[in-house]
Design a protein around this motif. Structure first.
Motif, PDB file in Angstrom:
ATOM      1  N   LEU A  12       8.381  -1.983 -17.952  1.00 54.66           N
ATOM      2  CA  LEU A  12       9.595  -2.795 -17.777  1.00 54.66           C
ATOM      3  C   LEU A  12       9.515  -3.741 -16.580  1.00 54.66           C
ATOM      4  N   ARG A  13       8.517  -3.586 -15.733  1.00 55.53           N
ATOM      5  CA  ARG A  13       8.397  -4.483 -14.576  1.00 55.53           C
ATOM      6  C   ARG A  13       7.122  -5.315 -14.689  1.00 55.53           C
ATOM      7  N   ASP A  14       5.952  -4.708 -14.497  1.00 59.62           N
ATOM      8  CA  ASP A  14       4.713  -5.495 -14.561  1.00 59.62           C
ATOM      9  C   ASP A  14       4.451  -5.943 -16.007  1.00 59.62           C
ATOM     10  N   GLY A  15       4.827  -5.093 -16.953  1.00 59.90           N
ATOM     11  CA  GLY A  15       4.619  -5.442 -18.366  1.00 59.90           C
ATOM     12  C   GLY A  15       5.531  -6.565 -18.774  1.00 59.90           C
ATOM     13  N   ILE A  98      12.130   3.729  -4.092  1.00 57.75           N
ATOM     14  CA  ILE A  98      11.976   2.298  -3.756  1.00 57.75           C
ATOM     15  C   ILE A  98      10.477   2.032  -3.584  1.00 57.75           C
ATOM     16  N   HIS A  99      10.017   1.001  -4.283  1.00 57.86           N
ATOM     17  CA  HIS A  99       8.592   0.664  -4.279  1.00 57.86           C
ATOM     18  C   HIS A  99       8.395  -0.643  -3.485  1.00 57.86           C
ATOM     19  N   LEU A 100       7.860  -0.509  -2.268  1.00 57.82           N
ATOM     20  CA  LEU A 100       7.624  -1.683  -1.421  1.00 57.82           C
ATOM     21  C   LEU A 100       6.211  -2.209  -1.653  1.00 57.82           C
ATOM     22  N   PHE A 101       6.065  -3.515  -1.574  1.00 63.27           N
ATOM     23  CA  PHE A 101       4.683  -4.029  -1.655  1.00 63.27           C
ATOM     24  C   PHE A 101       4.518  -5.235  -0.742  1.00 63.27           C
ATOM     25  N   ILE A 102       3.259  -5.398  -0.291  1.00 60.98           N
ATOM     26  CA  ILE A 102       2.924  -6.580   0.527  1.00 60.98           C
ATOM     27  C   ILE A 102       1.418  -6.830   0.390  1.00 60.98           C
ATOM     28  N   PHE A 140       4.536   2.734  -1.323  1.00 62.93           N
ATOM     29  CA  PHE A 140       4.083   1.519  -0.640  1.00 62.93           C
ATOM     30  C   PHE A 140       2.793   1.032  -1.290  1.00 62.93           C
ATOM     31  N   SER A 141       2.820  -0.235  -1.741  1.00 61.36           N
ATOM     32  CA  SER A 141       1.623  -0.807  -2.377  1.00 61.36           C
ATOM     33  C   SER A 141       0.980  -1.851  -1.494  1.00 61.36           C
ATOM     34  N   CYS A 142      -0.329  -1.723  -1.313  1.00 60.18           N
ATOM     35  CA  CYS A 142      -1.087  -2.734  -0.578  1.00 60.18           C
ATOM     36  C   CYS A 142      -1.600  -3.705  -1.639  1.00 60.18           C
ATOM     37  N   GLU A 143      -0.862  -4.763  -1.869  1.00 63.39           N
ATOM     38  CA  GLU A 143      -1.248  -5.677  -2.940  1.00 63.39           C
ATOM     39  C   GLU A 143      -2.643  -6.244  -2.666  1.00 63.39           C
ATOM     40  N   ASP A 144      -3.443  -6.355  -3.706  1.00 62.95           N
ATOM     41  CA  ASP A 144      -4.835  -6.824  -3.607  1.00 62.95           C
ATOM     42  C   ASP A 144      -5.672  -5.881  -2.724  1.00 62.95           C
ATOM     43  N   ILE A 168       1.303   6.354  -1.674  1.00 60.02           N
ATOM     44  CA  ILE A 168       0.521   5.152  -1.332  1.00 60.02           C
ATOM     45  C   ILE A 168      -0.129   4.664  -2.622  1.00 60.02           C
ATOM     46  N   ASN A 169       0.133   3.397  -2.941  1.00 63.52           N
ATOM     47  CA  ASN A 169      -0.449   2.858  -4.174  1.00 63.52           C
ATOM     48  C   ASN A 169      -1.543   1.844  -3.851  1.00 63.52           C
ATOM     49  N   ILE A 170      -2.675   2.003  -4.541  1.00 64.65           N
ATOM     50  CA  ILE A 170      -3.814   1.103  -4.329  1.00 64.65           C
ATOM     51  C   ILE A 170      -3.974   0.230  -5.578  1.00 64.65           C
ATOM     52  N   PRO A 171      -3.432  -0.989  -5.561  1.00 59.98           N
ATOM     53  CA  PRO A 171      -3.561  -1.829  -6.747  1.00 59.98           C
ATOM     54  C   PRO A 171      -4.855  -2.639  -6.764  1.00 59.98           C
ATOM     55  N   ASP A 172      -5.441  -2.715  -7.946  1.00 59.31           N
ATOM     56  CA  ASP A 172      -6.506  -3.693  -8.156  1.00 59.31           C
ATOM     57  C   ASP A 172      -5.785  -4.855  -8.845  1.00 59.31           C
ATOM     58  N   THR A 173      -5.125  -5.643  -8.027  1.00 61.95           N
ATOM     59  CA  THR A 173      -4.191  -6.663  -8.515  1.00 61.95           C
ATOM     60  C   THR A 173      -4.836  -7.658  -9.491  1.00 61.95           C
ATOM     61  N   VAL A 174      -6.113  -7.963  -9.254  1.00 60.49           N
ATOM     62  CA  VAL A 174      -6.743  -8.979 -10.108  1.00 60.49           C
ATOM     63  C   VAL A 174      -7.834  -8.384 -11.008  1.00 60.49           C
ATOM     64  N   VAL A 203      -2.947   4.849  -8.073  1.00 62.41           N
ATOM     65  CA  VAL A 203      -3.677   3.601  -8.315  1.00 62.41           C
ATOM     66  C   VAL A 203      -2.989   2.805  -9.418  1.00 62.41           C
ATOM     67  N   HIS A 204      -3.196   1.495  -9.346  1.00 63.52           N
ATOM     68  CA  HIS A 204      -2.524   0.563 -10.251  1.00 63.52           C
ATOM     69  C   HIS A 204      -3.577  -0.488 -10.590  1.00 63.52           C
ATOM     70  N   CYS A 205      -4.188  -0.373 -11.769  1.00 59.58           N
ATOM     71  CA  CYS A 205      -5.312  -1.260 -12.074  1.00 59.58           C
ATOM     72  C   CYS A 205      -4.950  -2.301 -13.124  1.00 59.58           C
ATOM     73  N   HIS A 206      -5.523  -3.468 -12.947  1.00 59.27           N
ATOM     74  CA  HIS A 206      -5.406  -4.512 -13.986  1.00 59.27           C
ATOM     75  C   HIS A 206      -6.738  -4.607 -14.707  1.00 59.27           C
ATOM     76  N   ASN A 207      -6.666  -5.236 -15.887  1.00 55.82           N
ATOM     77  CA  ASN A 207      -7.775  -5.076 -16.836  1.00 55.82           C
ATOM     78  C   ASN A 207      -8.621  -6.333 -17.025  1.00 55.82           C
TER      79      ASN A 207
HETATM   80  O1  KIV Z   1      -0.723  -5.698  -9.426  1.00 56.97           O
HETATM   81  C1  KIV Z   1      -0.099  -5.490  -8.374  1.00 56.97           C
HETATM   82  O2  KIV Z   1      -0.625  -5.609  -7.273  1.00 56.97           O
HETATM   83  C2  KIV Z   1       1.295  -5.114  -8.507  1.00 56.97           C
HETATM   84  C3  KIV Z   1       1.956  -4.572  -7.268  1.00 56.97           C
HETATM   85  C4  KIV Z   1       3.289  -5.181  -7.068  1.00 56.97           C
HETATM   86  C5  KIV Z   1       2.000  -3.095  -7.335  1.00 56.97           C
HETATM   87  O3  KIV Z   1       1.856  -5.151  -9.577  1.00 56.97           O
END
Ligand code: KIV
Ligand code: ZN
Length: 517
Positions: A12-15, A98-102, A140-144, A168-174, A203-207
């Motif tokens: 509902l958010r990233d999707g 609450i999910h903070l990101f930067i 808390f997400s460390c974007e990228d 602590i969330n570790i996103p692979d944003t790209v 972890v939060h991975c993109h494909n």
């Molecule tokens: O991909 C990303 O980095 C995100 C963050 C906001 C978690 O969606």
């Protein structure tokens, strides 16, 4: 004892942010209810500061959902955090996240945020303290993160945990990393951040490189205990980690993954199908776990192997995820065993038909038509003159006449057995539906509904060829038609006639069987 992996859904958010049309609050609520029923632990319902509509949806979902925890995204900005709280303050038992990101990579800090790393540390700590006024559950997400210097990554993680972050969330944003590199990053965090035991690692991975699921599983093996993703992998660009892949990997490879989830895996098929329909997102045929082909077998050797022992070619049985029975694609590569199996599935024991004769005719049809459907098989077995019956309905004449008042007229002359019938219909905008209506009337085959149709044009030796494929439902069965001619109109009409002939044969056979029983 198996350790639990928290499943965090961000459909509902990233999707949603990747869909062409945004969903209404009611559609989002429907999705949230489906996710709750499936047993999702945390539902990221939205990014409330992004729009009043998103705020409304998060509020609505928070009020309704009881068994999954609701979470909202916020930048490290006071207004974002306050708005996230306002949208979720009515949550069941007042429990929400609450999910903070930067952005933490040099690239994001310098070019996107136009700041330095010390500013980022300060903003993060300030935001954590602000969020803490509202809840003890802070992610808390460390974007990228994947492109962030490891020293900086460890430093910021330690700092925010110190001030109260619980995940602590570790996103692979790209979608840039690969499993061996990602496992090193996760390992470094686990070993170098002194207070990491005070928080869960996610972890939060993109494909983008097709690695999202592989990277997520590697992360679990190295210490991550929460996986973020979406149903069907819906998400920015090439999507997010497809949660059904993670859940079923954990379930299927119990031998090497000593973990479990809270998911009702029997709901996976139904949930993903419904969500993809609401999102108007087409699941590709070969999508792992939920694609149309995930449990269909095409080669004769595989079909034979499956019938001897399904484990020969299947690592998950369709029933496990609540799907229908497995499917065989009948083509000229299929053998007698597959034919017998499909006939049995339709309720015909081998005494009712001549297998050798059926197989011979089946191969002839498969060579001509490519894929043979169950209803074709049935009519090959029980129709005296299959090819003649195939031409019961035959197009004699077709004309589209442009009329005044923005109207056009479709005129069709159709051979129906020995009779020739002529009828017409006026239409303003929908040629597709009006044509079907007209053919329904002429053929007297009612209860047919257009399920799907696609058309494509191809250049062929200076001519343009138009191919139309349709799927029509009749009494809960799907019938398929396909035609290629130089005009779209003609291809469409002929593919419907294709289907009408198949339905007619199906009706005759089933009437005969009912009468003889
Ligand atoms: O991909 C990303 O980095 C995100 C963050 C906001 C978690 O969606
Ligand atoms: Zn993302």
């Amino acid at each position: 004892m198996k350790e639990n992996i928290i499943i965090f859904d961000t459909t509902l958010r990233d999707g949603e942010q990747s869909l062409l049309y945004s969903l209404t609050s009611l559609q989002k609520l429907k999705i949230a209810i489906l996710l709750e029923k499936m047993g999702i632990d945390i539902i990221e319902a939205g990014f409330p500061i992004s729009s009043p509509e998103d705020f409304k949806s998060v509020k609505l979902i928070s009020k309704h959902i009881k068994n999954s925890k609701i979470c909202s995204l916020a930048r490290c900005i006071d207004k974002d955090i306050d708005t996230a709280y306002k949208a979720m303050k009515y949550s069941y038992n007042k429990l929400f996240r609450i999910h903070l990101f930067i952005g933490t990579s040099d690239l994001h800090i310098k070019y996107k945020l136009k700041k330095n790393f010390t500013d980022i540390l300060d903003m993060s700590v300030r935001s954590v303290l602000r969020a803490k006024k509202y809840t003890d559950d802070i992610e808390f997400s460390c974007e990228d993160a994947v492109r962030t210097k490891i020293d900086n990554l460890c430093k910021i993680i330690e700092k925010v945990i110190e001030h109260g972050v619980t995940t602590i969330n570790i996103p692979d944003t790209v979608g840039y990393t690969i499993p061996s590199e990602f496992s090193k990053i996760i390992n470094n965090i686990m070993n170098r951040v002194p207070n990491i035991d005070k928080a869960k690692l996610s972890v939060h991975c993109h494909n983008d490189l097709g690695m999202a699921s592989g990277n997520s599983i590697t992360a679990i093996q190295n210490g991550a205990r929460q996986i973020e993703g979406t149903i069907c992998g819906i998400g920015e660009r090439s999507g997010n980690t497809a949660l059904e892949e993670i859940i079923m990997t954990i379930n299927t490879r119990k031998d090497i993954l000593n973990f479990k989830t809270n998911i009702n895996i029997k709901n996976i098929y139904k949930t993903s199908k419904k969500i993809s329909q609401i999102c108007n997102f087409k699941i590709s045929q070969n999508k792992p776990i939920i694609g149309k082909n995930a449990f269909s077998h095409s080669s004769g050797i595989h079909q034979d192997g499956i019938l001897k022992n399904r484990k020969n070619y299947e690592i998950i049985s369709p029933e496990t995820i609540g799907s229908k029975k497995r499917d065989f694609n009948l083509t000229s590569r299929s053998g007698r065993a597959a034919i017998k199996f499909c006939m049995k599935n339709m309720g015909y024991s081998k005494e009712k038909y001549d297998l050798n004769k059926l197989y011979k005719n089946f191969i002839k049809l498969a060579d001509k038509q490519g894929r043979v459907f169950n209803y074709d098989l049935e009519s090959l077995a029980f129709t005296k003159n299959f090819y003649k019956e195939n031409k019961y309905f035959k197009l004699i004449y077709l004309e589209i006449l442009k009329k005044y008042d923005n109207k056009s007229k479709i005129l069709i002359k159709l051979k129906c057995g020995k009779e020739i019938k002529k009828m017409s219909i006026f239409y303003k905008s929908s040629f597709v539906h009006s044509t079907l209506k007209l053919l329904r009337k002429i053929s007297k085959i009612n209860n047919i509904k257009l399920k799907r149709f696609s058309s494509e044009s191809k250049n062929y030796k200076k001519n343009i060829l138009n191919k139309v494929k349709i799927s029509i439902s009749y009494k809960k069965l799907n019938f398929y038609g396909e035609k290629i001619t130089s005009s779209f109109t003609k291809s469409y009409v002929l593919s419907i006639i294709n289907v009408l002939n198949s339905i007619r044969k199906y009706k005759i056979i089933n009437k005969n069987f009912t009468n003889s029983q």
